[in-house]
Design a protein around this motif. Structure first.
Motif, mmCIF file in Angstrom:
data_model
loop_
_atom_site.group_PDB
_atom_site.id
_atom_site.type_symbol
_atom_site.label_atom_id
_atom_site.label_comp_id
_atom_site.label_asym_id
_atom_site.label_seq_id
_atom_site.Cartn_x
_atom_site.Cartn_y
_atom_site.Cartn_z
ATOM 1 N N UNK A 129 -20.051 -12.028 21.135
ATOM 2 C CA UNK A 129 -18.624 -11.959 20.824
ATOM 3 C C UNK A 129 -18.256 -12.929 19.715
ATOM 4 N N UNK A 130 -17.210 -12.545 18.958
ATOM 5 C CA UNK A 130 -16.648 -13.436 17.952
ATOM 6 C C UNK A 130 -17.451 -13.581 16.685
ATOM 7 N N UNK A 131 -18.481 -12.731 16.498
ATOM 8 C CA UNK A 131 -19.295 -12.794 15.287
ATOM 9 C C UNK A 131 -19.408 -11.407 14.674
ATOM 10 N N UNK A 132 -19.511 -11.367 13.345
ATOM 11 C CA UNK A 132 -19.715 -10.097 12.664
ATOM 12 C C UNK A 132 -21.175 -9.671 12.839
ATOM 13 N N UNK A 133 -21.368 -8.512 13.455
ATOM 14 C CA UNK A 133 -22.710 -8.053 13.788
ATOM 15 C C UNK A 133 -23.017 -6.731 13.107
ATOM 16 N N UNK A 134 -24.268 -6.578 12.674
ATOM 17 C CA UNK A 134 -24.775 -5.318 12.141
ATOM 18 C C UNK A 134 -26.013 -4.949 12.950
ATOM 19 N N UNK A 135 -25.989 -3.772 13.576
ATOM 20 C CA UNK A 135 -27.088 -3.381 14.455
ATOM 21 C C UNK A 135 -27.105 -1.863 14.619
ATOM 22 N N UNK B 168 -13.027 -1.817 24.840
ATOM 23 C CA UNK B 168 -13.287 -3.105 24.206
ATOM 24 C C UNK B 168 -11.955 -3.730 23.801
ATOM 25 N N UNK B 169 -11.983 -5.006 23.479
ATOM 26 C CA UNK B 169 -10.829 -5.669 22.864
ATOM 27 C C UNK B 169 -11.215 -5.989 21.433
ATOM 28 N N UNK B 170 -10.481 -5.405 20.495
ATOM 29 C CA UNK B 170 -10.801 -5.527 19.068
ATOM 30 C C UNK B 170 -9.558 -5.984 18.323
ATOM 31 N N UNK B 171 -9.634 -7.155 17.718
ATOM 32 C CA UNK B 171 -8.496 -7.745 17.017
ATOM 33 C C UNK B 171 -7.269 -7.818 17.924
ATOM 34 N N UNK B 172 -7.551 -8.156 19.185
ATOM 35 C CA UNK B 172 -6.474 -8.308 20.159
ATOM 36 C C UNK B 172 -5.934 -7.009 20.711
ATOM 37 N N UNK C 143 -12.931 1.895 10.405
ATOM 38 C CA UNK C 143 -14.315 2.331 10.630
ATOM 39 C C UNK C 143 -15.238 1.123 10.815
ATOM 40 N N UNK C 144 -16.259 1.293 11.678
ATOM 41 C CA UNK C 144 -17.197 0.195 11.924
ATOM 42 C C UNK C 144 -18.646 0.652 11.883
ATOM 43 N N UNK C 145 -18.891 1.891 11.431
ATOM 44 C CA UNK C 145 -20.269 2.340 11.367
ATOM 45 C C UNK C 145 -20.395 3.815 11.082
ATOM 46 N N UNK D 224 -24.007 0.359 13.318
ATOM 47 C CA UNK D 224 -22.781 -0.425 13.285
ATOM 48 C C UNK D 224 -22.884 -1.485 12.197
ATOM 49 N N UNK D 225 -21.755 -1.748 11.522
ATOM 50 C CA UNK D 225 -21.750 -2.702 10.417
ATOM 51 C C UNK D 225 -20.537 -3.615 10.516
ATOM 52 N N UNK D 226 -20.796 -4.919 10.504
ATOM 53 C CA UNK D 226 -19.734 -5.936 10.518
ATOM 54 C C UNK D 226 -18.749 -5.717 11.672
ATOM 55 N N UNK D 227 -19.303 -5.478 12.849
ATOM 56 C CA UNK D 227 -18.477 -5.284 14.042
ATOM 57 C C UNK D 227 -18.261 -6.635 14.721
#
Length: 312
Positions: free
Chosen positions: A188-194, A221-225, A251-253, A264-267
């Motif tokens: 959580x709380x980090x930009x992830x690419x996977x 999920x909770x995304x940007x609050x 968009x996230x992927x 997924x990119x920069x999620x």
């Protein structure tokens, strides 16, 4: 000079017999020559092993020559601890050919979600709806126990439907849909690419028949609050969608339907619920097979059973 005919011998060994017996002969010598030897040696010498598979690196894309990939599923443990990987490697390495290196990879779990509407004849039983539901659920889980939860298994849709229909004499029919489920636990709380790879084709026909539908959808999920989920748009894009308004946040992927690959990119997630995020996808075909280190299974949490009593 020998004047008598030979006796006491046996018929020469067939090619099929040699293929069957030779690997087991080497195993008896505590040597790992074939991939089956790697599997057998671990099963025999480590009682904590539930199931194991091994496959040559030359079969991967791209090929990895000189490596045998080994995946071990332990009893009551989802992932293989590093200490066990080291122990198993130290056991197998001296028993392997000099040019071959064992490489341990974790099992990948793919779960099958079941959504079934079951109709039964109330005129031939005194069982309640809840009774029928329990019987059907037990039948599905018994099917999974007998046919899945192992490497290199095939889920047969017709066999599952048959197991439901025959689980109780009053059952008339069932309409059953399936999904394939991956569970991820991103930081959580980090930009992830996977990537999330189902390794089977996914169904895009939903978007042709009904453009409000989707092939892939995650749990909440909770995304940007914002309370949201992720789903595809039918054109290969994965979007975060508000769970309240249904509007796209961003968009996230992407998704490759033919390969069953989600990228997924920069999620960056604020939080999710439970032990992980469930990603449900609709498979293109109802029979599902696995390769390499993938284990198929059905668990109780992924059963949705609706019982409809009828008078027939």
């Amino acid at each position: 000079l020998v004047n008598t005919t030979a006796g006491g011998g046996s018929v020469y060994e067939s090619t099929d017999s040699i293929k069957f017996n030779a690997p087991r002969h080497f195993t008896a010598q505590e040597r790992a020559i074939t991939t089956e030897d790697y599997e057998t040696l671990l099963k025999i010498n480590f009682p904590e092993v539930n199931t194991v598979t091994a496959y040559g690196g030359e079969n991967l894309n791209p090929p990895q020559f000189g490596k045998v990939y080994v995946s071990v599923d332990l009893k009551d443990v989802d992932r293989l601890p590093d200490i066990k990987k080291t122990e198993y490697y130290n056991f197998l390495k001296p028993r392997s050919p000099v040019s071959i290196d064992p490489v341990f990879v974790d099992p990948e779990y793919t779960y099958i979600g079941i959504n079934s509407t079951v109709r039964y004849n109330v005129n031939v039983t005194r069982l309640t709806n809840d009774d029928i539901k329990t019987i059907v659920a037990t039948s599905i889980l018994n099917y999974a126990q007998s046919n899945l939860n192992n490497f290199n298994r095939v889920f047969r849709y017709s066999k599952l439907v048959q197991a439901i229909d025959t689980s109780q004499i009053s059952i008339i029919s069932n309409e059953t849909d399936i999904s394939v489920i991956k569970i991820i636990t991103p930081e959580l709380g980090k930009y992830l690419t996977f990537d999330v790879d189902y390794k089977i084709p996914l169904d895009i026909e939903h978007h042709i028949l009904d453009n409000t539908n989707y092939c892939v959808r995650t749990s909440i999920i909770i995304y940007k609050g914002i309370k949201a989920h992720i789903r595809d748009d039918g054109n290969g894009v994965l979007n975060v969608v508000s769970d309240v308004t249904g509007s796209i946040i961003e968009p996230v992927g992407t998704i490759n339907y033919d390969a069953g690959l989600l990228q997924f990119s920069n999620l960056k997630l604020d939080s999710f619920f439970g032990n992980g995020i469930k990603i449900n996808a609709t498979p293109r075909y109802k029979d599902i097979s696995t390769i390499n280190n993938v284990i198929l299974n059905i668990i109780e949490d992924d059963l949705s059973i609706n019982i409809e009593p009828v008078r027939a």
